[in-house]
Design a protein around this motif. Structure first.
Motif, short mmCIF file in Angstrom:
data_model
loop_
_atom_site.label_atom_id
_atom_site.label_comp_id
_atom_site.label_asym_id
_atom_site.label_seq_id
_atom_site.Cartn_x
_atom_site.Cartn_y
_atom_site.Cartn_z
N UNK A 262 -0.78 24.65 -27.34
CA UNK A 262 0.37 24.66 -26.39
C UNK A 262 0.23 23.86 -25.10
N UNK A 263 -0.65 24.59 -24.42
CA UNK A 263 -1.00 23.96 -22.93
C UNK A 263 -1.27 22.60 -22.99
N UNK A 264 -1.51 21.76 -24.02
CA UNK A 264 -1.68 20.25 -24.12
C UNK A 264 -0.49 19.63 -24.38
N UNK A 265 0.26 20.53 -25.35
CA UNK A 265 1.56 19.70 -25.40
C UNK A 265 2.70 19.78 -24.25
N UNK A 266 2.45 20.81 -23.49
CA UNK A 266 3.17 21.08 -22.13
C UNK A 266 2.70 19.95 -21.36
N UNK A 314 -2.25 6.93 -23.10
CA UNK A 314 -2.40 6.63 -24.60
C UNK A 314 -3.97 6.75 -24.87
N UNK A 315 -4.92 6.26 -23.74
CA UNK A 315 -6.26 6.72 -23.91
C UNK A 315 -6.58 8.10 -23.87
N UNK A 316 -5.84 8.84 -22.98
CA UNK A 316 -6.05 10.35 -23.09
C UNK A 316 -5.86 10.93 -24.43
N UNK A 317 -4.66 10.55 -24.81
CA UNK A 317 -4.17 11.11 -26.23
C UNK A 317 -5.26 10.66 -27.15
N UNK A 318 -5.86 9.49 -27.14
CA UNK A 318 -6.81 8.89 -28.24
C UNK A 318 -7.98 10.03 -27.91
N UNK A 319 -8.32 10.55 -26.89
CA UNK A 319 -9.46 11.43 -26.73
C UNK A 319 -9.33 12.82 -27.40
N UNK A 320 -7.93 13.26 -27.29
CA UNK A 320 -7.68 14.83 -27.57
C UNK A 320 -7.23 14.91 -28.93
N UNK A 338 -14.14 19.52 -30.59
CA UNK A 338 -15.13 19.44 -29.53
C UNK A 338 -14.30 19.53 -28.21
N UNK A 339 -13.19 19.27 -28.21
CA UNK A 339 -12.55 19.20 -26.54
C UNK A 339 -11.61 20.75 -26.91
N UNK A 357 -8.00 19.48 -19.19
CA UNK A 357 -7.05 18.45 -19.57
C UNK A 357 -6.60 17.53 -18.65
N UNK A 358 -5.94 18.09 -17.53
CA UNK A 358 -5.29 17.44 -16.79
C UNK A 358 -5.99 16.44 -15.93
N UNK A 359 -7.50 16.74 -15.75
CA UNK A 359 -8.23 16.13 -15.04
C UNK A 359 -8.74 14.98 -15.72
N UNK A 360 -8.69 15.05 -17.16
CA UNK A 360 -9.33 13.95 -18.05
C UNK A 360 -8.17 12.96 -17.93
N UNK A 361 -6.84 13.38 -18.02
CA UNK A 361 -5.52 12.53 -17.97
C UNK A 361 -5.57 11.66 -16.73
#
Length: 439
Positions: A262-266, A314-320, A338-339, A357-361
């Motif tokens: 849910x956090x990721x979706x938000x 999009x790169x961030x989405x491919x990671x997660x 793993x994430x 998650x946000x810092x990865x983005x």
């Protein structure tokens, strides 16, 4: 100290090498004679007291654990005013220390007369054939080092007190920390930068990260670094749960994964909204302005007209996102285990995970912007540019391929005890060497 010994005793550097037991080495490396971490001096039998004195004044004596992670021996770094008084502190070798704590002058590693690099911070003939003299133009690094045979010495008695002493105390304090930093050596290891550049960048960022964890007496590091602190949740699950409680012990983990999804979706909804991205974030079948490789789960821009924010997102989405197909409609969301379990070495709160998650983005978008600048006029769709475009992407794809690196290059975390049984996770996000030294 070594330069003064040579000048005061009018000793040839090769004679000094014999005293230090180094004369027989045919092809010595800087590390084998380094004054940063002179462990090799333990083999010195001709002048053991002198060897012990030099070792006690070295950087490694202040920080045996983090010496190589904070300081460098590839060049001799100095403050011109300090050296003009006959003084240089071992702390000047810290990559994260940019200015002299006493005079606030920039520390330099070159000859002021011709600009040539200084010799290595090591016992070598190159450095001490003529102590404190440029190997290129033969000018002294400071006039005070023009010592004539038989003449007295005018070096002032600058003591390592005040500003340098406080900084030395900070280095010793950092070395005393019980730090767990499992990926420190792999952090900020961008393959595009030269080895020396990448290592210097990491040392500077390491100093900045430690300066956040342990308050430093002055600003350290010239790398943009964000450090966020989170208290780790206590481990409450028993090692061997009683019979009948095994099933209930699994429920919090499942609930935690749902909360993190849910956090990721938000975060994804928020970024799409403020960036005014399309609802589905799909790649058109003709690939539009992004080149998509489903075999490698890799997405790269075909030219500089690509919005780098879209590319980074999009790169961030491919990671997660597991089993993600950017060409197909969005289906049920599943995140990579793993994430979801970050960091796997120890527990972290959902709040800490959300910031992770946000810092990865943020870092993925920053790297996409750096690539956007590097592309210039190249276009994948233009036949004459195809070879140069592929060569460029061959240099950059590591940073955008989740299979090569699970998280962005600049992200890491370390843990340290905070007392009363609690641990603190320090989430560190630093710009890559490519972003800091833009090409």
């Amino acid at each position: 100290m070594v330069a003064k010994l040579l000048l005061a005793n009018q000793t040839a550097p090769r004679a000094m090498l014999r005293q230090f037991g180094l004369a027989g080495q045919q092809h010595p490396t800087v590390g084998s004679r380094s004054l940063l971490d002179p462990a090799w001096l333990q083999r010195c039998t001709m002048a053991p007291d002198l060897a012990a004195l030099i070792g006690a004044r070295s950087f490694s004596a202040l920080s045996p654990q983090w010496c190589r992670s904070l300081a460098d021996d590839q060049t001799f770094r100095y403050c011109p005013t300090c050296l003009g008084q006959g003084y240089q502190s071992v702390l000047c070798q810290m990559s994260g220390l940019q200015r002299c704590p006493i005079h606030d002058e920039p520390l330099i590693a070159h000859c002021q007369a011709c600009g040539a690099a200084t010799p290595p911070y090591a016992v070598t003939v190159e450095a001490f054939e003529q102590p404190m003299v440029c190997c290129e133009c033969n000018e002294h690094f400071a006039p005070i080092w023009r010592v004539e045979p038989g003449a007295g010495f005018t070096w002032s008695a600058v003591q390592e007190e005040g500003a340098y002493a406080r900084l030395a105390g900070w280095v010793q304090g950092v070395d005393g920390l019980q730090v767990k930093w499992p990926d420190h050596l792999n952090w900020l290891g961008d393959p595009r930068g030269g080895r020396a550049l990448v290592q210097e960048h990491r040392r500077s960022a390491t100093a900045a990260a430690f300066a956040h964890a342990v308050r430093a007496p002055r600003r350290l590091g010239d790398v943009a670094v964000r450090v966020l602190d989170f208290i780790n949740p206590p481990t409450i699950a028993p090692m061997n749960p009683p019979t009948g409680q095994q099933e209930r012990a699994v429920e919090p983990a499942q609930g935690g994964r749902l909360a993190r999804t849910s956090i990721y979706k938000s975060i994804r909804r928020h970024v799409r909204r403020i960036a005014r991205m399309p609802g589905e974030l799909q790649i058109p079948r003709d690939h539009g302005e992004l080149v998509w490789s489903s075999d490698f789960a890799l997405l790269m821009p075909r030219n500089a007209r690509v919005n780098p924010v879209l590319h980074g997102l999009q790169t961030w989405r491919l990671r997660f996102e597991e089993h993600l197909n950017l060409e197909a409609p969005l289906r049920s969301l599943a995140l990579r285990p793993a994430l979801l379990d970050w960091p796997v070495e120890w527990q972290a709160s959902d709040t800490a995970w959300g910031h992770f998650v946000y810092e990865c983005l943020r870092l993925d978008i920053g790297m996409a912007r750096a690539l956007h600048r590097a592309i210039g006029p190249l276009d994948y769709g233009r036949p004459g540019d195809r070879a140069a475009w592929l060569e460029l992407m061959g240099l950059w794809y590591h940073r955008f391929n989740p299979a090569a690196r699970l998280t962005p290059d600049g992200l890491t975390a370390f843990r340290r005890p905070a007392g009363s049984g609690a641990d603190i996770t320090h989430l560190v996000a630093a710009e890559s060497a490519v972003c800091a030294h833009d090409t």
